[in-house]
Structures are given as C-alpha cells and as structure tokens.
Design an enzyme around this catalytic site. Structure first.
Site, PDB file in Angstrom:
ATOM      1  NE  ARG A  48     -20.446   1.693  36.551  1.00 52.85           N
ATOM      2  CZ  ARG A  48     -20.983   2.020  35.324  1.00 52.85           C
ATOM      3  NH1 ARG A  48     -20.887   0.664  34.238  1.00 52.85           N
ATOM      4  NH2 ARG A  48     -21.601   2.790  34.976  1.00 52.85           N
ATOM      5  N   GLY A  90     -18.972   0.892  31.366  1.00 51.48           N
ATOM      6  CA  GLY A  90     -19.413  -0.466  31.541  1.00 51.48           C
ATOM      7  C   GLY A  90     -18.501  -1.575  30.867  1.00 51.48           C
ATOM      8  CG  ASP A 132     -24.582   1.319  35.434  1.00 52.54           C
ATOM      9  OD1 ASP A 132     -24.553   0.774  34.327  1.00 52.54           O
ATOM     10  OD2 ASP A 132     -24.922   2.419  36.162  1.00 52.54           O
ATOM     11  CG  ASP A 134     -30.468  -2.595  24.483  1.00 47.79           C
ATOM     12  OD1 ASP A 134     -31.061  -3.792  24.266  1.00 47.79           O
ATOM     13  OD2 ASP A 134     -30.874  -1.971  25.260  1.00 47.79           O
ATOM     14  CE  LYS A 138     -30.059  -6.866  27.291  1.00 43.69           C
ATOM     15  NZ  LYS A 138     -30.555  -5.701  28.262  1.00 43.69           N
ATOM     16  CD  GLU A 191     -20.954  -0.483  24.421  1.00 41.75           C
ATOM     17  OE1 GLU A 191     -20.419  -0.678  25.575  1.00 41.75           O
ATOM     18  OE2 GLU A 191     -21.548   0.395  24.331  1.00 41.75           O
ATOM     19  CG  ASP A 192     -21.636  -2.367  28.879  1.00 37.48           C
ATOM     20  OD1 ASP A 192     -21.864  -1.891  27.581  1.00 37.48           O
ATOM     21  OD2 ASP A 192     -22.077  -1.681  29.682  1.00 37.48           O
TER      22      ASP A 192
HETATM   23  P1  5GP Z   1     -27.864   0.968  23.011  1.00 30.96           P
HETATM   24  O1  5GP Z   1     -27.311   1.985  22.363  1.00 30.96           O
HETATM   25  O2  5GP Z   1     -27.154  -0.437  22.112  1.00 30.96           O
HETATM   26  O3  5GP Z   1     -29.194   0.724  22.988  1.00 30.96           O
HETATM   27  O4  5GP Z   1     -27.364   0.648  24.396  1.00 30.96           O
HETATM   28  C1  5GP Z   1     -25.971   0.509  24.718  1.00 30.96           C
HETATM   29  C2  5GP Z   1     -25.793   0.514  26.147  1.00 30.96           C
HETATM   30  O5  5GP Z   1     -26.982   0.507  27.273  1.00 30.96           O
HETATM   31  C3  5GP Z   1     -24.778  -0.408  26.825  1.00 30.96           C
HETATM   32  O6  5GP Z   1     -23.472  -0.044  26.257  1.00 30.96           O
HETATM   33  C4  5GP Z   1     -25.174  -0.483  28.012  1.00 30.96           C
HETATM   34  O7  5GP Z   1     -24.482   0.524  28.794  1.00 30.96           O
HETATM   35  C5  5GP Z   1     -26.645  -0.115  28.277  1.00 30.96           C
HETATM   36  N1  5GP Z   1     -27.489  -1.227  28.382  1.00 30.96           N
HETATM   37  C6  5GP Z   1     -28.071  -1.769  27.522  1.00 30.96           C
HETATM   38  N2  5GP Z   1     -28.796  -3.087  28.067  1.00 30.96           N
HETATM   39  C7  5GP Z   1     -28.217  -3.008  29.489  1.00 30.96           C
HETATM   40  C8  5GP Z   1     -28.474  -4.099  30.495  1.00 30.96           C
HETATM   41  O8  5GP Z   1     -29.042  -5.015  30.385  1.00 30.96           O
HETATM   42  N3  5GP Z   1     -27.709  -3.759  31.530  1.00 30.96           N
HETATM   43  C9  5GP Z   1     -27.122  -2.630  31.679  1.00 30.96           C
HETATM   44  N4  5GP Z   1     -26.318  -2.432  32.995  1.00 30.96           N
HETATM   45  N5  5GP Z   1     -26.778  -1.795  30.746  1.00 30.96           N
HETATM   46  C10 5GP Z   1     -27.391  -2.033  29.742  1.00 30.96           C
HETATM   47 MG    MG Z   2     -21.785   0.777  27.297  1.00 36.37          MG
END
Ligand code: 5GP
Ligand code: MG
Length: 192
Positions: free
Chosen positions: A174, A48, A168, A107, A135, A103-104
């Site tokens: 992407r 990402g 994605d 969350d 987020k 990181e993208d």
């Molecule tokens: P976490 O472990 O913080 O819950 O999630 C991180 C990963 O979830 C991010 O690096 C990303 O790859 C994916 N992710 C979280 N929210 C989104 C979103 O709104 N869109 C996309 N495409 N990926 C997300």
């Molecule tokens: Mg990611």
C-alpha cells in the site's frame, strides 16, 4: 527488511503522473461542487483509498468534510467474491448532503453499487464517485449514481492486478508511491 520494489513487474503510473492527475481531478470536482450551499462529504473507501483521498482532499479548494467507510469483499486473493458488506460505517450524518465516494478501483462495480445504495438509504441527496482507477472491461454491475452525481476517474486501468498508492495484495504494497503490476508468482508466495 527489504523493499518490495523487486516484486513489481512493471510500473503503470509513476508518482509524478499520479500527482498531476489527482490535481486535475480535484480542480474538476472543485468547479463542479462550488455551487453547493453545504460542504460536500468526501467519503474514502478504506483502506485502499487512503492515499488518494489524502492527496485529493488537499487539492480541493472548497470547504469539505471527510469520513471513511469500509466495505469488504476481498480476502487475501485477487478476485472479489461479489457480495460486499459494509464492515465499518460512517460517523457523519449524510442526510441531505452531497457525497463524493472516493475509491481506489472500480472493478466489477459491486462494491461501489453496494455503497451507493447504502448512502441512498442514509438519505444522501446525491452521490458522485471519484475512483483513482477504473477497469471498465471487468464491469458486471452497472451502478447508477444518485441525484446529479458524476463519475470521475483518474486513469483507465488494464486488466492486471495492480498494487501501490494505497492498493494492496495481502495487506502489503500500500505504501508504494507508484502503481505497478505485481509479478504473478507473488500471488502464490505471500511472504515478502
Ligand atoms: P469491485 O467490487 O468493483 O469488483 O471491486 C472493488 C475493489 O476490489 C476495489 O475497491 C479494490 O479494493 C479491489 N480491487 C479490484 N481490482 C484490484 C486490483 O487490481 N488491485 C487491488 N489491489 N485491488 C483491486
Ligand atoms: Mg477498494
């Protein structure tokens, strides 16, 4: 084959807005890390962050080294399963180095928390996180940065599932140059 623009409900950040924010972030990082005696390691979280890392690295005016790591917790859905695993590790030795995890999206925080712990176990002296989107309303894991690492973020993202600029859904979207909200009906229909 048709373009995927018609699958997007709304655009949150245009390509121009992204370019200008990424260069601000790079200027901030360059200023903060200019005192280091060894080049920092920019570690992109694959896949990402690939476009964000490429744009950021071009605007950081310091010697840096670049590597990738992959952590997987998402299937093809829109919710994390909450237990990320490192599925592809670094090539570079980060012992004693300052790492910037690129990181993208942060969350729930579980992926970044797992990556910080992994870099600590590999002997990194400090870890900063530079995430394109954040987020905070969805945070479940309150991670701690390592050493005198800092948290950088491009934009605060509302609680929508977003795609584009590296991000994605089911490995598509992407290459969109902007970030948009995917039409919810697309979660159910995966063929373009
Ligand atoms: P976490 O472990 O913080 O819950 O999630 C991180 C990963 O979830 C991010 O690096 C990303 O790859 C994916 N992710 C979280 N929210 C989104 C979103 O709104 N869109 C996309 N495409 N990926 C997300
Ligand atoms: Mg990611």
């Amino acid at each position: 084959m048709k373009s995927l623009d018609s699958h997007i409900e709304s655009v949150l950040w245009t390509s121009d807005e992204i370019t200008s924010r990424v260069s601000e972030l790079a200027a901030e990082i360059s200023a903060d890390l200019s005192h280091l005696s060894e080049p920092p390691v920019l570690v992109g979280v694959a896949t990402g962050a690939f476009l964000f890392l490429a744009d950021l690295a071009r605007h950081v005016h310091l010697p840096v080294t670049v590597d990738f790591i992959r952590a997987e917790s998402y299937g093809s859905g829109t919710e994390s399963n909450g237990s990320p695993k490192i599925s592809s590790d670094l090539k570079l030795d980060v012992t004693g180095r300052h790492v910037v995890l690129v990181e993208d999206i942060v969350d729930t925080g579980s992926t970044i928390s797992c990556l910080i712990a992994h870099l600590e176990s590999k002997g990194a002296s400090s870890v900063s996180v530079c995430t394109f989107l954040d987020k905070p309303s969805r945070r479940k894991v309150h991670f701690k940065l390592l050493g005198n690492g800092k948290f950088y973020r491009g934009f605060e993202c509302p609680d929508y599932f977003v795609v584009g600029y590296g991000m994605d859904f089911a490995e598509l979207y992407r290459n969109l140059p902007y970030v948009g909200v995917l039409k919810p009906e697309r979660y159910k229909c995966q063929s373009p």
